[in-house]
Scaffold this motif. Structure first.
Motif, PDB file in Angstrom:
ATOM      1  N   ASP B 197       0.837  -1.197   0.000  1.00 53.97           N
ATOM      2  CA  ASP B 197       0.000   0.000   0.000  1.00 53.97           C
ATOM      3  C   ASP B 197       0.871   1.247   0.000  1.00 53.97           C
ATOM      4  OD1 ASP B 197      -2.245  -1.504   0.127  1.00 53.97           O
ATOM      5  OD2 ASP B 197      -2.736  -1.046   2.220  1.00 53.97           O
ATOM      6  N   ALA B 198       1.890   1.225   0.840  1.00 53.67           N
ATOM      7  CA  ALA B 198       2.738   2.388   1.006  1.00 53.67           C
ATOM      8  C   ALA B 198       3.436   2.735  -0.303  1.00 53.67           C
ATOM      9  CB  ALA B 198       3.760   2.125   2.103  1.00 53.67           C
ATOM     10  N   LEU B 199       3.971   1.720  -0.993  1.00 52.99           N
ATOM     11  CA  LEU B 199       4.679   1.963  -2.243  1.00 52.99           C
ATOM     12  C   LEU B 199       3.768   2.608  -3.256  1.00 52.99           C
ATOM     13  CD1 LEU B 199       6.726  -1.323  -2.676  1.00 52.99           C
ATOM     14  CD2 LEU B 199       7.589   0.958  -2.203  1.00 52.99           C
ATOM     15  N   GLU B 200       2.521   2.154  -3.287  1.00 55.52           N
ATOM     16  CA  GLU B 200       1.607   2.595  -4.329  1.00 55.52           C
ATOM     17  C   GLU B 200       1.021   3.975  -4.031  1.00 55.52           C
ATOM     18  OE1 GLU B 200       0.578  -0.060  -6.589  1.00 55.52           O
ATOM     19  OE2 GLU B 200      -0.851   1.071  -7.788  1.00 55.52           O
ATOM     20  N   LEU B 201       0.775   4.273  -2.776  1.00 58.50           N
ATOM     21  CA  LEU B 201      -0.008   5.468  -2.459  1.00 58.50           C
ATOM     22  C   LEU B 201       0.821   6.678  -2.043  1.00 58.50           C
ATOM     23  CD1 LEU B 201      -2.788   3.695  -0.368  1.00 58.50           C
ATOM     24  CD2 LEU B 201      -3.080   4.676  -2.646  1.00 58.50           C
TER      25      LEU B 201
ATOM     26  N   THR D 291      10.136 -11.411 -33.479  1.00 61.92           N
ATOM     27  CA  THR D 291       9.151 -12.432 -33.845  1.00 61.92           C
ATOM     28  C   THR D 291       7.832 -12.222 -33.108  1.00 61.92           C
ATOM     29  OG1 THR D 291       9.977 -13.856 -32.109  1.00 61.92           O
ATOM     30  CG2 THR D 291      10.929 -14.156 -34.308  1.00 61.92           C
ATOM     31  N   ALA D 292       7.788 -11.256 -32.215  1.00 63.07           N
ATOM     32  CA  ALA D 292       6.541 -11.020 -31.480  1.00 63.07           C
ATOM     33  C   ALA D 292       5.435 -10.626 -32.458  1.00 63.07           C
ATOM     34  CB  ALA D 292       6.751  -9.930 -30.435  1.00 63.07           C
ATOM     35  N   ARG D 293       4.315 -11.322 -32.400  1.00 58.10           N
ATOM     36  CA  ARG D 293       3.243 -11.116 -33.375  1.00 58.10           C
ATOM     37  C   ARG D 293       2.451  -9.843 -33.092  1.00 58.10           C
ATOM     38  NH1 ARG D 293       1.713 -11.193 -37.098  1.00 58.10           N
ATOM     39  NH2 ARG D 293      -0.211 -12.339 -37.449  1.00 58.10           N
ATOM     40  N   ASN D 294       2.456  -9.435 -31.846  1.00 61.69           N
ATOM     41  CA  ASN D 294       1.636  -8.283 -31.487  1.00 61.69           C
ATOM     42  C   ASN D 294       2.510  -7.098 -31.107  1.00 61.69           C
ATOM     43  OD1 ASN D 294      -1.214  -9.550 -31.406  1.00 61.69           O
ATOM     44  ND2 ASN D 294       0.032 -10.968 -30.179  1.00 61.69           N
ATOM     45  N   VAL D 295       2.403  -6.037 -31.853  1.00 63.92           N
ATOM     46  CA  VAL D 295       3.157  -4.830 -31.541  1.00 63.92           C
ATOM     47  C   VAL D 295       2.197  -3.638 -31.574  1.00 63.92           C
ATOM     48  CG1 VAL D 295       5.104  -3.360 -32.164  1.00 63.92           C
ATOM     49  CG2 VAL D 295       5.193  -5.815 -32.666  1.00 63.92           C
ATOM     50  N   PHE D 296       2.158  -2.882 -30.467  1.00 66.22           N
ATOM     51  CA  PHE D 296       1.283  -1.728 -30.410  1.00 66.22           C
ATOM     52  C   PHE D 296       2.080  -0.533 -29.931  1.00 66.22           C
ATOM     53  CE2 PHE D 296      -1.314  -5.467 -29.433  1.00 66.22           C
ATOM     54  CZ  PHE D 296      -2.266  -5.371 -30.450  1.00 66.22           C
ATOM     55  N   SER D 297       1.624   0.665 -30.298  1.00 66.08           N
ATOM     56  CA  SER D 297       2.299   1.835 -29.741  1.00 66.08           C
ATOM     57  C   SER D 297       1.308   2.638 -28.903  1.00 66.08           C
ATOM     58  CB  SER D 297       2.894   2.697 -30.853  1.00 66.08           C
ATOM     59  OG  SER D 297       1.862   3.096 -31.730  1.00 66.08           O
ATOM     60  N   GLY D 298       1.826   3.203 -27.841  1.00 62.88           N
ATOM     61  CA  GLY D 298       0.962   3.956 -26.930  1.00 62.88           C
ATOM     62  C   GLY D 298       1.743   4.974 -26.145  1.00 62.88           C
ATOM     63  N   ILE D 299       1.128   5.465 -25.082  1.00 60.34           N
ATOM     64  CA  ILE D 299       1.742   6.501 -24.260  1.00 60.34           C
ATOM     65  C   ILE D 299       1.882   5.952 -22.839  1.00 60.34           C
ATOM     66  CG2 ILE D 299       1.403   8.829 -23.294  1.00 60.34           C
ATOM     67  CD1 ILE D 299       1.771   8.949 -26.249  1.00 60.34           C
ATOM     68  N   VAL D 300       3.031   6.168 -22.236  1.00 59.56           N
ATOM     69  CA  VAL D 300       3.225   5.733 -20.846  1.00 59.56           C
ATOM     70  C   VAL D 300       2.310   6.568 -19.952  1.00 59.56           C
ATOM     71  CG1 VAL D 300       4.841   5.544 -18.935  1.00 59.56           C
ATOM     72  CG2 VAL D 300       5.605   5.075 -21.265  1.00 59.56           C
ATOM     73  N   SER D 301       1.367   5.922 -19.319  1.00 63.89           N
ATOM     74  CA  SER D 301       0.424   6.698 -18.502  1.00 63.89           C
ATOM     75  C   SER D 301       0.847   6.695 -17.047  1.00 63.89           C
ATOM     76  CB  SER D 301      -0.988   6.125 -18.641  1.00 63.89           C
ATOM     77  OG  SER D 301      -1.001   4.784 -18.209  1.00 63.89           O
ATOM     78  N   GLU D 302       1.731   5.777 -16.694  1.00 61.48           N
ATOM     79  CA  GLU D 302       2.096   5.704 -15.283  1.00 61.48           C
ATOM     80  C   GLU D 302       3.304   4.802 -15.094  1.00 61.48           C
ATOM     81  OE1 GLU D 302      -0.966   4.042 -12.872  1.00 61.48           O
ATOM     82  OE2 GLU D 302      -0.615   5.665 -11.447  1.00 61.48           O
ATOM     83  N   ILE D 303       4.196   5.213 -14.201  1.00 62.91           N
ATOM     84  CA  ILE D 303       5.284   4.317 -13.804  1.00 62.91           C
ATOM     85  C   ILE D 303       5.242   4.241 -12.294  1.00 62.91           C
ATOM     86  CG2 ILE D 303       7.770   3.920 -13.771  1.00 62.91           C
ATOM     87  CD1 ILE D 303       7.935   5.702 -16.261  1.00 62.91           C
ATOM     88  N   LYS D 304       5.110   3.048 -11.804  1.00 61.08           N
ATOM     89  CA  LYS D 304       5.026   2.923 -10.352  1.00 61.08           C
ATOM     90  C   LYS D 304       6.161   2.057  -9.890  1.00 61.08           C
ATOM     91  CE  LYS D 304       3.501   4.187  -6.672  1.00 61.08           C
ATOM     92  NZ  LYS D 304       3.417   5.597  -6.296  1.00 61.08           N
ATOM     93  N   TRP D 305       7.066   2.671  -9.191  1.00 59.29           N
ATOM     94  CA  TRP D 305       8.182   1.966  -8.621  1.00 59.29           C
ATOM     95  C   TRP D 305       7.649   1.027  -7.558  1.00 59.29           C
ATOM     96  CZ3 TRP D 305      10.425   1.373  -3.976  1.00 59.29           C
ATOM     97  CH2 TRP D 305      11.718   0.853  -4.012  1.00 59.29           C
ATOM     98  N   ASN D 306       8.024  -0.224  -7.580  1.00 59.83           N
ATOM     99  CA  ASN D 306       7.325  -1.214  -6.765  1.00 59.83           C
ATOM    100  C   ASN D 306       8.280  -2.268  -6.219  1.00 59.83           C
ATOM    101  OD1 ASN D 306       5.203  -2.441  -5.585  1.00 59.83           O
ATOM    102  ND2 ASN D 306       4.066  -2.840  -7.456  1.00 59.83           N
ATOM    103  N   GLY D 323       2.559  -3.656 -17.302  1.00 61.82           N
ATOM    104  CA  GLY D 323       3.636  -4.640 -17.367  1.00 61.82           C
ATOM    105  C   GLY D 323       4.626  -4.450 -16.248  1.00 61.82           C
ATOM    106  N   LEU D 324       5.436  -5.488 -16.007  1.00 60.22           N
ATOM    107  CA  LEU D 324       6.444  -5.415 -14.957  1.00 60.22           C
ATOM    108  C   LEU D 324       7.814  -5.396 -15.609  1.00 60.22           C
ATOM    109  CD1 LEU D 324       4.968  -8.047 -12.487  1.00 60.22           C
ATOM    110  CD2 LEU D 324       5.036  -5.568 -12.196  1.00 60.22           C
ATOM    111  N   ILE D 325       8.663  -4.468 -15.208  1.00 54.32           N
ATOM    112  CA  ILE D 325      10.036  -4.503 -15.699  1.00 54.32           C
ATOM    113  C   ILE D 325      10.984  -4.293 -14.529  1.00 54.32           C
ATOM    114  CG2 ILE D 325       9.450  -3.704 -18.028  1.00 54.32           C
ATOM    115  CD1 ILE D 325      10.485  -0.982 -17.281  1.00 54.32           C
ATOM    116  N   THR D 326      12.219  -4.728 -14.694  1.00 50.99           N
ATOM    117  CA  THR D 326      13.186  -4.608 -13.603  1.00 50.99           C
ATOM    118  C   THR D 326      13.669  -3.166 -13.506  1.00 50.99           C
ATOM    119  OG1 THR D 326      15.012  -5.092 -15.075  1.00 50.99           O
ATOM    120  CG2 THR D 326      14.013  -6.959 -13.937  1.00 50.99           C
TER     121      THR D 326
END
Lengths: 247, 357, 247, 357
Positions: B197-201, D291-306, D323-326
């Motif tokens: 919760d803390a990380l997100e909020l 080789t990824a069959r699905n490719v879309f373009s969009g806008i980053v709406s949020e980055i939440k450090w977690n 999505g989750l990234i390191t």
């Protein structure tokens, strides 16, 4: 199997002791005798007096008992448990003792009564004594229920109301009492029923004067020696009221 | 801006808190049950009285023991959301939201208008006349927020806003809540007992333990550099041991944990706690020739497949280290239970905390 | 401020009505008068009779009431709520009505009593009638408490005991009754106190014969007309017992 | 071995379950509150009676509607641990553990011996004569286990064994519980509502929804290939959308989600659910030639450090992908909120479930 049978017999025996006497009341009178009793002056006087005194007693108990039970459900103070105990006392105190105690306090020769007597005020053996006796014995039924109902109101609602800007009186009137209301009403009904049935304390403190202090239970006691049908009719009315109250 | 500097004797410990929250900032207060989080919120909103100190909000003194000031709760204009939302059970959604305005004897037309604005904003139009007893957890939260926001509070206090919500709904509600908090821009304090919760909020996190704030900072700071063993456990550091620290001439420290010696840099000496985050451990079949200062060999005691990441436990004799590795690494390394393995980690991955009994 | 003052006045007034009469009892007698009353035959007879009858009544209520309250707390059957209501009835039913009902059932001319009379068995105006009246009016105090205590025993304990191999009787004796015991005891004490204070039903169904049916409350009623100190002494003893019970 | 095949009418739905648990196996039953998990355990241990069907354990028929057999709970020899542990509050630790043996009128010396073995094994020696009211959650769990195990049960049922435990203690207690379960080797069914418990404790998982088992398999199978949208949500698939599937001549299917077209392989046609696990998404600043069959373009709406992984949300117009990234990838890509970005994922990363209203 034996376990179930033993249970069944004990339960049946017990219900017999409770239910059979009440049923007997109805077997001992015909509808015609019942209706004709209802126009007897002694019956009418008792009914009117009982209704008036029990109503007044209940109003007094609500007026005086609500603040007490609210405070005791919310405020912790030294001696609160003693006051809780005292207000419960009339539940176990024999009515005959209550009647004698009231007489010793407010009777003509009583601790306070002897002073009142100087000013020509006499409480004992008046309709006011009937009401006082009823308030004394019936009050715990309201106070216990009201205290429990107030305690059941989560203080978080009151706290939320406070942070939303409600004053102390607004919290009480808009939050606490409405949420507790069903309990308060059922406590008041029980008190009314107990006041209606008061016998021992009334007999000893208020006496047994038709039209003045002879409530329905006292009229039953008096008429059963002269006209049994009047007694049974009054008893049946009280049985019906009792059923209505606990339903 | 809110400034708090108070002290209160509680049953088990003394609460002693200094805090401030700036315009538009969200501070998340984390701690275990009974650490004094709700007590603090109650003191800020005026439901409890501190023993000493001051509380002020936007230059207005709400409480000051020295000056004998204690503005009652109903005049502080602080929105306080309780854990269970505390919606009034005998009122409809509309009446709940209108409650505060009615207490202020606001004109009927104005009440109608302001309540309707909130009902629109919180998507509660369909539920307007419904008794609150039949609402879902998410709807209750929205009504509680609307009831507070309709009064234009100078500060919002939220006590465990997600604790009463079903586990499956929590992620969604957490996101929605954050969204609304950002929208209103009112400074706020959120109390929770989970780090997620803390990380997100939060904009900023304060960790409270037995009535005192033991660490305060951005989520990143606290995650990367927990100040005590308690905070470390809260952020999910699995490997936490007691050890003895000894300074060496070259500036490094040696920490003895049982028969192992761990190398790191710390000013502390004597009894300490040592913690290493699971994801900082590097596993290899052969001893690596790397810059990692700490290399140990042990036996794989357990491999637990755990979704995206697997957990691998290695028995080093006196202690057991747990690390997280990806599925791919697990397949590539071909490790199995009972295999010998090497574990290495950098000196900088070792966190040292003073030992507190 | 005004809010607090109003509260305080209402509470004080109420406590005056409750406490002052009881205090008056103690003001109207000296310790010497109290002690000398205790050796009067009418006082001794009443105390002995009250103690014996109330004890027997309580044992009967426990024996018959425990199975009933256990079953009603655990088994759902058609008519359970009616039986619950019926067992509660004596709480609101006026004692005078209860006395008349018992007389109509078991009296010499009663529905069942007239048959018993043929076999030479007479219940009314005997010590047995005192006990029957006490059982009738006092039983709900035990049954309500017992039912609540049994309901408060989380069935999970009984289920756990079953899966650990306990038979139905073992579950009852080793789990349910021990966990409910403090409630059962307090219910029994309340019943004893209520039986001790019974006045109206006893007066009407058992009469008022010294040494045979004159319990302490009836003795107060009788002696207050002849020897006030005997009445006050008996009342004080009952006040003390009542306090002990609700403490 | 336990075999169940039963049916029971419940208030909201009909429970219809076929299950078996082999020697030494641990089956974890997951489902939402009210899905019929505890009801099933109660039928197995004999506290509830099914409407029809059979239950047998090691060749012994415990219940059979057709043959009119219903062995009462006290003769089934099944250890049943309740959510709250249900320790008898009026007994000491020793008396709780001895309860079952005393009911069987076992000799005093034998009771003493067998109880002591359990007390030793569960590290309860210090607490032997203590009333159970003062025990911690972990200690309670151990006493409840000892109380069941002292009777040498043929089967163990555990109802939400970790629900009553403090969040901070759960990981530790989960591990301890798994350890003890493996040690005893008694077949067991554990009920839980969190996927984390299931992953850690199970040999096999069954997912129950409204009284029916919707999927059964190893933790890996269920995680990698959830059978329905409900299971998908349970395993933490964040990206779940409604779409319309159309088969193409080349064997691929096109799924329309709003204005987007997602490519995958599925036999389903018409209304479907589409789910993509967050960690299967690949993010890039430039469109990848892969080789990824699905490719879309969009806008980053949020980055939440977690914590270890960051969550990144991308707005694709009609839908939002999470999505989750390191942390390293986040730093390397230098993505910020509002940046244009490309999201790609393989056809095989797309999970398709039939649409259930």
């Amino acid at each position: 199997m034996g376990f179930n049978l033993a249970l069944f017999i004990l339960i049946a025996l017990f219900l017999l002791i409770l239910i059979f006497p009440i049923a007997s009341l109805f077997l001992k009178i015909t509808p015609e005798e019942f209706v004709s009793s209802l126009s007897e002056p002694v019956v009418v006087d008792a009914m009117v007096l009982s209704l008036i005194t029990a109503t007044i007693s209940t109003i007094i108990v609500i007026t005086l008992g609500t603040p007490l039970s609210y405070v005791n459900s919310r405020v912790k103070y030294r001696g609160r448990s003693i006051i809780d105990t005292l207000t419960d006392l009339p539940i176990v105190l024999p009515p005959a003792v209550a009647g004698l105690a009231l007489l010793m306090a407010f009777g003509r020769k009583g601790v306070l009564g002897s002073y009142l007597n100087i000013f020509g005020i006499q409480l004992a053996f008046t309709t006011a004594a009937v009401i006082l006796a009823q308030v004394f014995v019936a009050s715990p039924f309201y106070i216990r229920q009201a205290r429990a109902s107030f305690e059941a109101v989560d203080p978080i609602y009151e706290n939320a109301a406070k942070t939303l800007g409600a004053s102390r009186l607004q919290v009480l009137m808009k939050i606490t009492i409405p949420i507790a209301s069903s309990g308060l009403v059922s406590g008041a009904i029980l008190t009314f029923a107990r006041a209606l049935g008061e016998f021992g304390a009334t007999l000893m403190f208020a006496g047994n004067y038709q039209g003045k202090t002879q409530t329905m239970p006292l009229a039953i006691y008096t008429t059963m020696q002269s006209n049994m049908y009047d007694a049974i009719s009054l008893a049946i009315i009280l049985v019906v009221i009792s059923f209505a109250v606990i339903m | 801006m809110l400034s708090i500097d108070i002290k209160k004797e509680l049953r088990d410990f003394t609460q002693e808190i200094s805090l401030s929250v700036s315009e538009g900032e969200t501070l998340v207060l984390i701690g275990e049950n009974g650490a004094g989080k709700s007590t603090l919120l109650n003191m800020i909103s005026g439901l409890l009285i501190p023993d000493s100190g001051t509380i002020s909000l936007n230059q207005r003194v709400l409480f000051s023991a020295d000056e004998g000031i204690n503005i009652p709760a109903d005049e502080r204009n602080i929105g306080h959301l309780f854990q269970s939302y505390a919606l009034f059970p005998h009122y409809s959604v509309y009446d709940n939201i209108a409650f505060g305005l009615r207490c202020r004897k606001t004109k009927k037309a104005e009440i109608e208008e302001r309540v309707n604005v909130q009902i629109e904003a919180m998507h509660l139009s369909d539920l307007r006349d419904i008794n609150v007893g039949s609402l879902s957890g998410g709807q209750r939260q929205r009504v509680a927020l609307a009831r507070a926001l309709v009064l234009d509070p100078d500060l919002l206090l939220l006590d465990e806003p997600l604790a009463a919500v079903d586990v499956l709904m929590q992620t969604e509600m957490r996101r929605e809540l954050r969204h609304r908090m950002k929208e209103t821009n009112i400074p706020s304090i959120i109390v929770t007992h989970t780090f997620a919760d803390a990380l997100e909020l939060s904009d900023r996190i304060a960790i409270i333990q037995e009535g005192r704030i033991v660490q305060e900072g951005s989520p990143e700071e606290i995650f990367n550099d927990p100040a005590t063993d308690f905070v470390a456990k809260f952020t999910g550091m699995e490997n936490l041991f007691r050890g003895k620290s000894m300074q060496r001439a070259d500036g490094e420290a040696e920490i003895r944990v049982g028969s192992l010696v761990i190398h790191t840099v710390t000013p502390l000496e004597g009894d300490v706690y040592v913690a290493i985050r699971g994801e900082e451990l590097i596993f290899s079949k052969e001893a690596l020739d790397s810059t990692a200062r700490n290399v140990f060999s042990g036996i794989v005691s357990e491999i637990k497949w755990n979704g995206v990441l697997s957990r691998i436990s290695v028995n080093l004799g006196d202690i057991q280290l747990s690390g997280l590795i990806t599925r791919q690494s697990l397949t590539r390394l071909k490790i199995e239970r009972g295999d010998p393995i090497h574990v290495s980690f950098k000196a900088s991955a070792v966190h040292i905390f003073p030992y507190t009994s």
